[in-house]
Design a protein around this motif. Structure first.
Motif, PDB file in Angstrom:
ATOM      1  N   UNK A 152      28.501  25.586   5.448  1.00 28.42           N
ATOM      2  CA  UNK A 152      29.537  24.742   4.859  1.00 28.42           C
ATOM      3  C   UNK A 152      29.077  23.285   4.859  1.00 28.42           C
ATOM      4  N   UNK A 153      29.734  22.506   4.028  1.00 27.59           N
ATOM      5  CA  UNK A 153      29.556  21.059   4.049  1.00 27.59           C
ATOM      6  C   UNK A 153      30.861  20.496   4.599  1.00 27.59           C
ATOM      7  N   UNK A 154      30.929  20.330   5.907  1.00 25.07           N
ATOM      8  CA  UNK A 154      32.152  19.828   6.529  1.00 25.07           C
ATOM      9  C   UNK A 154      32.249  18.315   6.330  1.00 25.07           C
ATOM     10  N   UNK A 165      34.608  15.225  -2.288  1.00 22.77           N
ATOM     11  CA  UNK A 165      33.615  16.086  -1.655  1.00 22.77           C
ATOM     12  C   UNK A 165      32.699  16.676  -2.733  1.00 22.77           C
ATOM     13  N   UNK A 166      31.393  16.626  -2.554  1.00 23.60           N
ATOM     14  CA  UNK A 166      30.470  17.180  -3.552  1.00 23.60           C
ATOM     15  C   UNK A 166      30.739  18.654  -3.846  1.00 23.60           C
ATOM     16  N   UNK A 167      30.746  18.992  -5.116  1.00 24.05           N
ATOM     17  CA  UNK A 167      30.894  20.388  -5.519  1.00 24.05           C
ATOM     18  C   UNK A 167      29.569  21.131  -5.440  1.00 24.05           C
ATOM     19  N   UNK A 168      28.485  20.372  -5.390  1.00 23.31           N
ATOM     20  CA  UNK A 168      27.148  20.938  -5.247  1.00 23.31           C
ATOM     21  C   UNK A 168      26.389  20.101  -4.227  1.00 23.31           C
ATOM     22  N   UNK A 169      25.582  20.742  -3.416  1.00 27.56           N
ATOM     23  CA  UNK A 169      24.790  19.989  -2.454  1.00 27.56           C
ATOM     24  C   UNK A 169      23.767  19.098  -3.147  1.00 27.56           C
ATOM     25  N   UNK A 170      23.463  19.393  -4.412  1.00 29.97           N
ATOM     26  CA  UNK A 170      22.509  18.569  -5.150  1.00 29.97           C
ATOM     27  C   UNK A 170      23.031  17.139  -5.322  1.00 29.97           C
ATOM     28  N   UNK A 259      37.314  18.915   8.050  1.00 29.67           N
ATOM     29  CA  UNK A 259      37.669  20.091   7.261  1.00 29.67           C
ATOM     30  C   UNK A 259      36.416  20.696   6.632  1.00 29.67           C
ATOM     31  N   UNK A 260      36.537  21.967   6.256  1.00 31.82           N
ATOM     32  CA  UNK A 260      35.463  22.650   5.540  1.00 31.82           C
ATOM     33  C   UNK A 260      35.481  22.282   4.062  1.00 31.82           C
ATOM     34  N   UNK A 261      34.298  22.260   3.462  1.00 29.27           N
ATOM     35  CA  UNK A 261      34.191  22.357   2.011  1.00 29.27           C
ATOM     36  C   UNK A 261      33.103  23.372   1.722  1.00 29.27           C
TER      37      UNK A 261
END
Length: 354
Positions: A152-154, A165-170, A259-261
């Motif tokens: 996850x990207x918390x 919050x980014x929708x993509x880690x890119x 929170x989680x994303x």
């Protein structure tokens, strides 16, 4: 056992857990072939098949009581060797056909894939495999996932709004994230994630992403727990972790602003802790009983309630605190292909991250 196969797993051992080496001076770590520790002896001799021998990369604090339940309910005499997943996998290769291990309980799919590709694992019965969705087991039927672990990207909810919050880690290569990111490059779960990036995006794009995030001066931590704690303090805005670390933290700190994303890409990788049966076992029936027990509703509910992991057996529901796996847009990749952690270690060194 061919030495080439043993050496191919050394990168796996280096890249996991306590054996990961942070090479800030740019030097390359060296390694020696892992020397297997002797399995504890009892009146029974494991080599004669009088005991079921399990090599467990899962910590005794997590699975010890469950294994004791298996022993009590089945009457099967069982002996467990606990250790680092990668070290145990390397030991199995070193021991070859003389390994006393009947079952390998791994923390991640990469180690299971490594043994499968070295022809050390046996085909599991369809009735076992069919308990778990195909994406969480070996396409060749030689290992099966027991629980799911989601990357996850918390994020800190005081510093980042949900729509930011980014929708993509890119997106994390964008300069606006400079100094706001936390990661743990020496951690095994992060390195498995980078391996998945390499499988999904290819070497060059993964390298570009790593260099882009590095240019944003991310804060470096040793473990996932430290990242979650830093998020709660507002020390960073976003961080790469496995999902259950926040669940454990929130159990003690319910008001923590974290929170989680779940990014819509490999940033939400679902890896597994899973089991394989060694091809040399002379206790096949008992080994299959062990796998079946870990896939039983009782064991699956234990994991979701006690360790906050995702149950993988159809019909077993995760704790309400967890976002359903069906709502997470994780890429479907063959998790067996996460075995090349040696290549990941080299890439992290080349980019100066290790």
């Amino acid at each position: 056992m061919k030495r080439r196969k043993i050496l191919s797993l050394l990168g796996l051992a280096l890249a996991s857990g306590g054996l990961a080496v942070a090479c800030s001076n740019g030097t390359t770590p060296t390694a020696t072939t892992p020397q297997p520790e002797p399995v504890a002896t009892t009146a029974a001799n494991p080599a004669t098949g009088e005991q079921l021998v399990v090599y467990s990369g899962r910590n005794e604090n997590l699975v010890g009581s469950l294994i004791e339940q298996f022993k009590t309910e089945t009457g099967i005499d069982i002996q467990v060797r606990y250790g680092d997943t990668a070290e145990l996998a390397a030991a199995i290769l070193e021991e070859g056909e003389n390994t006393p291990a009947d079952v390998f309980f791994a923390q991640d799919a990469g180690a299971l894939g490594a043994l499968q590709k070295a022809d050390r694992t046996a085909k599991l019965p369809e009735e076992i495999l069919n308990k778990v969705e195909s994406r969480y087991r070996s396409p060749q039927g030689e290992w099966v996932g027991i629980t799911g672990r989601v990357r996850t990207l918390d994020y800190n909810t005081d510093l980042v709004q949900p729509d930011e919050v980014p929708q993509s880690i890119l997106e994390l290569t964008d300069p606006k994230w400079e100094g706001k990111i936390g990661w743990a490059p020496t951690n095994g779960s992060f390195q498995a994630f980078v391996t998945a990036l390499r499988v999904s995006l290819g070497e060059e794009q993964t390298k570009q992403w790593l260099e882009g995030v590095k240019a944003n001066n991310p804060k470096v931590y040793a473990k996932n727990t430290a990242i979650v704690e830093a998020l709660s303090r507002g020390e960073i805005a976003v961080g790469f972790v496995n999902h259950y670390y926040l669940e454990k933290f929130k159990a003690e700190n319910p008001d923590a602003p974290v929170a989680h994303s779940f990014p819509n890409d490999v940033g939400s990788l679902v890896n597994v802790a899973g089991v394989s049966i060694l091809e040399n076992t002379d206790r096949l029936a008992e080994s299959q009983q062990f796998v079946n027990f870990m896939l039983s509703p009782k064991a699956q509910e234990y994991f979701t309630q006690e360790t906050f992991e995702y149950p993988l057996v159809t019909g077993v529901v995760a704790t309400k605190a967890l976002t359903p796996l069906s709502d997470i847009k994780s890429p479907e990749i063959d998790l067996s292909n996460l075995n090349d952690l040696e290549g990941t270690l080299k890439l992290l060194q080349e980019t100066g991250i290790l």
